[in-house]
Design a protein around this motif. Sequence first.
Motif, PDB file in Angstrom:
ATOM      1  N   UNK A 248      50.567  34.261  46.336  1.00  0.00           N
ATOM      2  CA  UNK A 248      51.713  34.614  47.181  1.00  0.00           C
ATOM      3  C   UNK A 248      52.205  36.023  46.566  1.00  0.00           C
ATOM      4  N   UNK A 249      51.369  36.825  45.606  1.00  0.00           N
ATOM      5  CA  UNK A 249      52.151  37.886  45.173  1.00  0.00           C
ATOM      6  C   UNK A 249      52.510  38.882  46.298  1.00  0.00           C
ATOM      7  N   UNK A 250      53.423  39.630  46.277  1.00  0.00           N
ATOM      8  CA  UNK A 250      53.774  40.677  47.275  1.00  0.00           C
ATOM      9  C   UNK A 250      54.143  42.013  46.812  1.00  0.00           C
ATOM     10  N   UNK A 251      54.156  41.983  45.467  1.00  0.00           N
ATOM     11  CA  UNK A 251      54.378  43.332  44.805  1.00  0.00           C
ATOM     12  C   UNK A 251      53.276  43.676  43.800  1.00  0.00           C
ATOM     13  N   UNK A 252      53.207  45.109  43.331  1.00  0.00           N
ATOM     14  CA  UNK A 252      52.186  45.440  42.594  1.00  0.00           C
ATOM     15  C   UNK A 252      52.336  44.683  41.197  1.00  0.00           C
ATOM     16  N   UNK A 253      53.933  44.347  40.788  1.00  0.00           N
ATOM     17  CA  UNK A 253      53.947  43.716  39.444  1.00  0.00           C
ATOM     18  C   UNK A 253      53.536  42.038  39.753  1.00  0.00           C
ATOM     19  N   UNK A 254      53.512  41.316  40.779  1.00  0.00           N
ATOM     20  CA  UNK A 254      52.911  40.211  41.134  1.00  0.00           C
ATOM     21  C   UNK A 254      51.372  40.302  40.869  1.00  0.00           C
ATOM     22  N   UNK A 255      50.836  41.083  41.439  1.00  0.00           N
ATOM     23  CA  UNK A 255      49.335  41.298  41.454  1.00  0.00           C
ATOM     24  C   UNK A 255      48.759  41.417  40.153  1.00  0.00           C
ATOM     25  N   UNK A 256      49.729  42.415  39.417  1.00  0.00           N
ATOM     26  CA  UNK A 256      49.176  42.676  38.034  1.00  0.00           C
ATOM     27  C   UNK A 256      49.242  41.373  37.331  1.00  0.00           C
ATOM     28  N   UNK A 257      50.321  40.569  37.482  1.00  0.00           N
ATOM     29  CA  UNK A 257      50.369  39.202  36.644  1.00  0.00           C
ATOM     30  C   UNK A 257      49.259  38.266  37.167  1.00  0.00           C
ATOM     31  N   UNK A 258      48.912  38.239  38.314  1.00  0.00           N
ATOM     32  CA  UNK A 258      47.929  37.403  38.844  1.00  0.00           C
ATOM     33  C   UNK A 258      46.401  37.861  38.249  1.00  0.00           C
ATOM     34  N   UNK A 259      46.254  39.145  38.230  1.00  0.00           N
ATOM     35  CA  UNK A 259      44.964  39.619  37.757  1.00  0.00           C
ATOM     36  C   UNK A 259      44.956  39.535  36.405  1.00  0.00           C
ATOM     37  N   UNK A 260      45.891  39.686  35.562  1.00  0.00           N
ATOM     38  CA  UNK A 260      45.906  39.530  34.284  1.00  0.00           C
ATOM     39  C   UNK A 260      45.663  37.862  33.964  1.00  0.00           C
ATOM     40  N   UNK A 261      46.245  37.143  34.433  1.00  0.00           N
ATOM     41  CA  UNK A 261      45.986  35.622  34.141  1.00  0.00           C
ATOM     42  C   UNK A 261      44.502  35.280  34.765  1.00  0.00           C
ATOM     43  N   UNK A 262      43.980  35.969  35.781  1.00  0.00           N
ATOM     44  CA  UNK A 262      42.573  35.914  36.002  1.00  0.00           C
ATOM     45  C   UNK A 262      41.707  36.132  35.115  1.00  0.00           C
ATOM     46  N   UNK A 263      41.887  37.518  34.477  1.00  0.00           N
ATOM     47  CA  UNK A 263      40.965  38.058  33.346  1.00  0.00           C
ATOM     48  C   UNK A 263      41.044  37.209  32.029  1.00  0.00           C
ATOM     49  N   UNK A 264      42.095  36.644  32.043  1.00  0.00           N
ATOM     50  CA  UNK A 264      42.306  35.596  30.743  1.00  0.00           C
ATOM     51  C   UNK A 264      41.769  34.272  31.029  1.00  0.00           C
ATOM     52  N   UNK A 265      41.233  34.096  32.225  1.00  0.00           N
ATOM     53  CA  UNK A 265      40.466  32.616  32.404  1.00  0.00           C
ATOM     54  C   UNK A 265      41.632  31.592  32.859  1.00  0.00           C
ATOM     55  N   UNK A 266      42.899  32.003  32.985  1.00  0.00           N
ATOM     56  CA  UNK A 266      43.878  31.049  33.468  1.00  0.00           C
ATOM     57  C   UNK A 266      44.653  31.458  34.856  1.00  0.00           C
ATOM     58  N   UNK A 267      43.836  31.567  35.818  1.00  0.00           N
ATOM     59  CA  UNK A 267      44.560  32.119  37.260  1.00  0.00           C
ATOM     60  C   UNK A 267      45.423  31.206  37.585  1.00  0.00           C
ATOM     61  N   UNK A 268      45.438  29.831  37.268  1.00  0.00           N
ATOM     62  CA  UNK A 268      46.547  28.749  37.655  1.00  0.00           C
ATOM     63  C   UNK A 268      47.765  28.677  37.000  1.00  0.00           C
ATOM     64  N   UNK A 269      47.725  29.677  35.810  1.00  0.00           N
ATOM     65  CA  UNK A 269      49.104  29.794  35.151  1.00  0.00           C
ATOM     66  C   UNK A 269      49.915  30.984  35.646  1.00  0.00           C
ATOM     67  N   UNK A 270      49.595  31.923  36.547  1.00  0.00           N
ATOM     68  CA  UNK A 270      50.085  32.831  37.315  1.00  0.00           C
ATOM     69  C   UNK A 270      51.348  32.180  38.177  1.00  0.00           C
ATOM     70  N   UNK A 271      52.323  32.557  38.030  1.00  0.00           N
ATOM     71  CA  UNK A 271      53.691  32.243  38.809  1.00  0.00           C
ATOM     72  C   UNK A 271      53.292  32.667  40.140  1.00  0.00           C
ATOM     73  N   UNK A 272      52.786  33.498  40.741  1.00  0.00           N
ATOM     74  CA  UNK A 272      52.386  33.877  41.957  1.00  0.00           C
ATOM     75  C   UNK A 272      51.336  33.182  42.620  1.00  0.00           C
ATOM     76  N   UNK A 273      50.784  32.058  41.950  1.00  0.00           N
ATOM     77  CA  UNK A 273      49.466  31.310  42.382  1.00  0.00           C
ATOM     78  C   UNK A 273      50.055  29.817  42.676  1.00  0.00           C
ATOM     79  N   UNK A 274      49.634  29.413  43.749  1.00  0.00           N
ATOM     80  CA  UNK A 274      50.060  28.045  44.138  1.00  0.00           C
ATOM     81  C   UNK A 274      48.751  27.199  44.259  1.00  0.00           C
ATOM     82  N   UNK A 275      48.367  25.983  43.525  1.00  0.00           N
ATOM     83  CA  UNK A 275      47.124  25.433  43.595  1.00  0.00           C
ATOM     84  C   UNK A 275      47.434  23.879  44.490  1.00  0.00           C
TER      85      UNK A 275
END
Length: 366
Positions: A248-275
């Motif tokens: 659900x990220x809509x800003x560069x900061x939101x995407x950076x957070x999502x990408x960071x959590x993905x690289x760290x193997x925890x994409x579900x922990x990104x606040x901009x991601x809904x599962x």
Amino acid sequence: MDRIILAPLWLTSNRWNARGPMSDKPHLFIILNPVAGHVQADTVHKIFIETFGCNGINYDVYETIGQENVTEIVRDALNRSYSMIVAVGGDGTVSEVANGLVKQDIPLGIVPLGTGNLVARELGIPLTVEEACQLLVGSHTHTLLDVMQIGQHAFVPHISLGIYSQVIDKTTIEEKRRFGMAAYFWRALQEISQQRSWKVTISVDNQKQQVYASLIIVANIGTIGIGALRWGSRIRPDDGEVDICIVQARTVGGYLSTFWHLLNGQPWRAPETLYLRAREEVVITADRPIPVRLDGENFEQLTVRIEVVPRAIKVITPLIHKEKKFMAITAMNPATGEPIKEYKEMTPAEVEDIISSVHVWDPGIC
């Protein structure tokens, strides 16, 4: 069936010639995509001869040309005396062959020949042609694989909607070689700069909600296909469910957070991601046409309806694969970092309870 190539008769005994009678040995029907991956078709045929023909195993090969209806070819083969249908190619070939085997008792063998080979990686199937062929005729077990259906077509790995297809398609081989994972992130930033997000209504097992999303992944398989990254730790191809990852990220900061959590193997922990999870059906309706990617093919659609078909395909997998789920995993306490309990000491129900309550590091599957 005009492109069937029969096993050389001189390599088989009278009992095992290509048109001979059946016995307790497997009788294989192989569908080969000759342009998949980097292994030449002639090399693949030589491996077939060495693994199957020289051991008296009866097999026929159908080479695809890209215009035929593979599903109909598989269904025609089901009316013959074959004991196994084998898909030799990438994930697209696997899905095409699987489409003809939904709710059939004949097992599917997979010889990965593509670039991603997500299904093979997820199921622990060897990635070399030689070892995958040996698995088919050696010791193995069966995994009952779930599939996703859109209309009359079955898909195995995942279905993506939104910017994912543009990011994958526009990232060149040279960019991937020079920059690795950063190449995908750069392409993603370019898509983000165009404010590519959609207002979607998503219905999961008849429960509706509206969200803004730039990317939606409906995943039957957790492997992303980029290194060891996964869409989620709980995604399994044989649990009777599909997982929906909504970015659900809509800003560069939101995407950076999502990408960071993905690289760290925890994409579900990104606040901009809904599962979300679905057992029966997922219906996604966008406010304007949204790009959809299915097995490497892209198109745009307003509404996508996905049916979950549990335990749909019987797939040949290594014996060790089933053990990995419960023996090669340790649950980690997020507060102390200490291991809680090895899965080999737990029942499957206890495993699910642990997964639900703590982060799981899964070297056997991830």
